[in-house]
Design a protein around this motif. Structure first.
Motif, short mmCIF file in Angstrom:
data_model
loop_
_atom_site.label_atom_id
_atom_site.label_comp_id
_atom_site.label_asym_id
_atom_site.label_seq_id
_atom_site.Cartn_x
_atom_site.Cartn_y
_atom_site.Cartn_z
N ASP A 389 17.42 -39.88 -6.77
CA ASP A 389 17.47 -38.28 -7.13
C ASP A 389 16.05 -37.56 -7.07
N TYR A 390 15.99 -36.36 -7.00
CA TYR A 390 14.82 -35.59 -6.84
C TYR A 390 13.48 -36.14 -7.44
N ASN A 391 13.82 -36.48 -8.72
CA ASN A 391 12.53 -36.86 -9.62
C ASN A 391 11.99 -38.17 -8.95
N ILE A 392 12.85 -39.09 -8.50
CA ILE A 392 12.27 -40.47 -8.37
C ILE A 392 11.67 -40.26 -6.86
N LYS A 393 12.19 -39.44 -5.85
CA LYS A 393 11.87 -39.15 -4.61
C LYS A 393 10.40 -38.43 -4.82
N ILE A 394 10.18 -37.50 -5.39
CA ILE A 394 8.92 -36.87 -5.51
C ILE A 394 7.90 -37.56 -6.13
N TRP A 395 8.16 -38.45 -7.05
CA TRP A 395 7.09 -39.13 -7.83
C TRP A 395 6.88 -40.28 -7.10
N LEU A 396 7.52 -40.65 -6.24
CA LEU A 396 7.30 -41.93 -5.41
C LEU A 396 6.47 -41.36 -4.12
N PHE A 397 6.97 -40.33 -3.42
CA PHE A 397 6.50 -39.78 -2.06
C PHE A 397 5.11 -39.13 -2.37
N ILE A 398 4.90 -38.00 -3.22
CA ILE A 398 3.80 -37.31 -3.10
C ILE A 398 2.72 -37.90 -3.54
#
Length: 763
Positions: A389-398
């Motif tokens: 989901d967007y939350n996991i993607k963002i908090w892992l990537f950025i």
């Protein structure tokens, strides 16, 4: 993707989930393994002395000093005169004392009087720095929903050298704060699944990090960057607003319960809050003022901004507190991360910070330790963006991208980058299920190689504080100050080693390493530059401030690289009449400073008015002019030649150490060849010559031993041990005339010097 599918992958990994009890026990076992592994590394640490005391330097030494006082039940002075003589060190204003109180009070409450505090502290460092193992495991569980994969990645995390490289041999605030930062990170990962648990973890994590480490507020910028992105792509914007407001409330609360001090610049900076307001003010365009809840968020944000201004004024905020950090970062940007060879291109503050651990990691370090994590990040990126989901993607990537980019510039960020990039390795395993066994095999081989490289590249190298300094060198200086100086006699030296004199000798020091204190930066610059001026400049400073002793280190003159004392002081070209030149090559030419102590790395000078000097012969080779290509005192220093000689010297020292190991194994033939090779490489090393003479003597080749010792006595007339050995051999071969000559030389030396262990003290 539906809400109930958020954060879950299409293909769950292998093996079944164990019971909750088994999971908790297995994570506890990993935690105990991490603690045990760090205890083993601490026991092999080069800074650990034979009596079990770990030698701390710089900030670690200052923190150890106050933790030890707390462990003894002493009340900390509000202004500590000893830590920054003569004006005093404002303890509460300059330190976040969380780690000192936790370790000191724990020692007292446990009643461990039978265990020395320094040993207890090493165990505590290993324990609290390993708490991140729990957080890392549950971050993996949150992302991958897989017990076996989480276990595997946690094992990789435990043995990954950048995770613990700074922990070993240090007493750092970040080791206690980082587990709390990661707990806060876990709260962000959970924000789209379990908001209540997310809020709990966020509050505990951020509060702990802010209380225990003064650098933690910088990481608020990462959170604000993520919230900006989440505002654009997140459907449920209420969560974004609530988490954003939560962070600001925590910061305000921590700043209020903390004493008004220098941390206000970070906690209450209007810049931080203004940046945080961007995602909130953007929603004005959506006409949501009609919605009371969102109107409340906006009103709260502006209210917080107003409070930040008021509290900044109330706490006597000083814009110069972190000026050295700002100047350093601007210099890094201006020079594209490459430190210029000309120190005049940088301000003193920028040079002061552009040292280990704020330098960029070496290419060797990046290749050896970071190839697999970085490759996993990019190779698994498509899988990451597709299956979460967007939350996991963002908090892992950025955060991973920001932290690794920061680490490439500042190596101190290695533990944060390691946490995030090792966490992301799981995507590589899941992205290519057909090659899973191959990938796992490669990972195991690479991480095993990481361990081998860590031991070879780090634990076997000499102590990092000083080109030549060994534990015995500084230990004996500490003992000298304990036994021969009064309590209130102030010591001037480099701030990193001065902190050790405070911590272990309990003596007043002039310079300390906590640069958040606004006075110390200008003070360090003034005293450091005085070493490159005529002696009257330093004597005037010492007289005005009541300084009794100056500690000189050999590499203050000899080292000229970009991390050297000379580079820091913009003194690559040393003036002929400078104090530092007299300290190293001609102490008897000084009028106001008397040499009272010398060992292989340190000299101690007493400050006074017009001393009467006795001439003395050279005692330690490091202070010889001839070795460094100088025939006359006024000759220019050839930095290239000195560096060549230093490299030869270091290789010869290593060969000598290998020869001593061979002697310990009774492999005398091998030891002799090693010593002869070392002596041929660097003919001025007295240890090599003495050991080689000893081997010749024990094997019956007394003539060869005499030849070496006579040359050694000619090079270094005050080498008392060499004269004693030579006298013994002369007696064996019945050369009475030469025995009398040696006896006369020894009497003359004894009139000038007295000896204790490996040190020489001048009468």
């Amino acid at each position: 993707m539906k809400n109930e599918e958020m954060g879950r992958r299409k293909n769950l990994p292998f093996l079944s989930k164990p019971s909750l009890l088994m999971e908790i026990l297995s994570v506890c076992l990993l935690f105990m393994s991490a603690v045990g592994y760090k205890i083993y590394l601490q026991s092999t640490n080069p800074r650990l002395r034979n009596n079990g005391v770990n030698l701390f330097f710089s900030e670690s030494a200052i923190q150890y000093y106050y933790a030890k006082q707390i462990s003894e039940g002493k009340k900390l002075d509000e202004i500590d005169k000893k830590a920054q003589f003569p004006e005093g060190f404002p303890v509460a204003e300059s330190l976040t004392l969380g780690i000192e109180y936790i370790t000191g009070l724990s020692y007292r409450l446990m009643g461990l009087g039978y265990l020395p505090f320094h040993r207890f502290l090493l165990f505590m460092i290993c324990i609290y720095s390993s708490l991140s193992v729990f957080v890392f495991f549950y971050c993996c569980k949150t992302v991958y929903s897989s017990y076996p994969l989480s276990m595997l990645l946690t094992i990789f995390y435990i043995v990954f050298p950048p995770v613990y490289q700074r922990t070993i041999g240090n007493f750092l605030k970040e080791d206690l704060a980082i587990p709390f930062l990661f707990l806060w990170f876990l709260g962000q990962l959970l924000s789209s699944r379990n908001l209540r648990l997310s809020l709990i973890f966020s509050i505990i994590g951020l509060s702990g990090a802010l209380l225990f480490w003064h650098v933690s507020p910088f990481f608020i910028y990462i959170a604000l960057t993520v919230y900006l992105v989440k505002y654009v792509i997140e459907e449920n914007k209420d969560i974004v607003f609530k988490m954003s407001i939560l962070h600001f409330i925590i910061i305000i609360f921590i700043s209020i319960i903390s004493k008004p001090n220098m941390k206000a610049e970070l906690y209450l900076s209007p810049v931080v809050f203004a940046f945080g307001l961007i995602p909130l003010t953007l929603i004005l365009n959506r006409k949501i003022i009609r919605k009371n809840s969102r109107f409340f968020y906006i009103s709260s944000a502006f209210l917080i901004l107003l409070i930040s201004f008021v509290l900044s004024k109330m706490t006597r905020s000083n814009p110069e507190t972190y000026s050295h950090v700002i100047e350093f970062l601007l210099a890094k940007i201006r020079h594209l991360g490459s430190k210029p060879s000309d120190p005049s291109l940088l301000s003193f503050n920028a040079r002061l910070l552009w040292l280990t651990p704020f330098i960029a990691p070496s290419l060797k370090n990046l290749i050896v330790f970071w190839t697999i994590p970085v490759a996993s990040f990019f190779l698994g990126l498509r899988y990451l963006l597709k299956n979460y989901d967007y939350n996991i993607k963002i908090w892992l990537f950025i955060p991973a991208l920001i932290c690794f980019a920061g680490f490439i510039t500042i190596s101190r960020l290695a533990p944060l980058s390691a946490f995030l990039l090792v966490l992301i390795i799981g995507n590589l395993i899941l992205a290519y299920p057909a090659y899973r066994k191959i990938i796992l095999s490669v990972l195991l081989i690479v991480f095993s190689f990481n361990l081998f490289a860590f031991f070879k590249l780090n634990l076997e190298k000499p102590a990092e504080h000083g080109l030549y300094m060994q534990n015995d060198d500084i230990t004996d200086v500490i003992n000298f100050f304990k036994e021969n100086t009064e309590e209130n006699e102030a010591i001037l030296g480099r701030f990193s080693t001065s902190a050790s004199f405070l911590a272990y000798a309990d003596k007043s020091i002039v310079l300390q390493p906590k640069f958040e204190n606004r006075i110390i930066k200008s003070k360090v610059m003034e005293y450091y530059k005085a070493f490159f001026e005529p002696e009257e400049v330093m004597f005037s400073l010492c007289s005005k401030n009541g300084i009794k002793y100056i500690v000189y280190e050999a590499n203050m003159l000899l080292s000229s690289d970009e991390n050297s004392f000379r580079y820091l002081c913009n003194g690559l070209n040393i003036p002929r009449n400078s104090l530092i030149r007299y300290f190293h090559f001609n102490p008897s030419g000084l009028r106001h400073f008397r040499l009272i102590y010398e060992n292989f790395f340190f000299r101690i000078f007493e400050c006074g008015d017009k001393f009467n000097f006795k001439e003395f012969n050279l005692c330690n080779i490091i202070y010889s002019k001839e070795i460094w290509g100088i025939n006359d005192f006024n000759d220019e220093l050839d930095n290239e030649y000195i560096n060549t000689q230093i490299n030869k010297y270091m290789k010869a020292v290593k060969m000598n150490n290998e020869a001593m190991k061979s002697i310990g194994k009774k492999e005398y033939g091998i030891a002799e060849r090693q010593l002869e090779e070392a002596n041929h490489l660097f003919q001025y090393l007295d240890k090599t010559q003495g050991n080689l003479a000893m081997l010749y003597y024990k094997s019956g080749r007394k003539e060869k031993a005499v030849k070496i010792l006579e040359k050694l006595a000619e090079q270094y007339p005050a080498n008392y041990q060499a004269l004693l050995f030579l006298e013994q051999i002369y007696r064996d071969i019945n050369s009475q005339d030469k025995v009398k000559i040696i006896e006369e030389k020894r009497k003359k030396i004894r009139s000038l010097l007295f000896f204790r262990k490996n040190r020489i003290v001048f009468n």
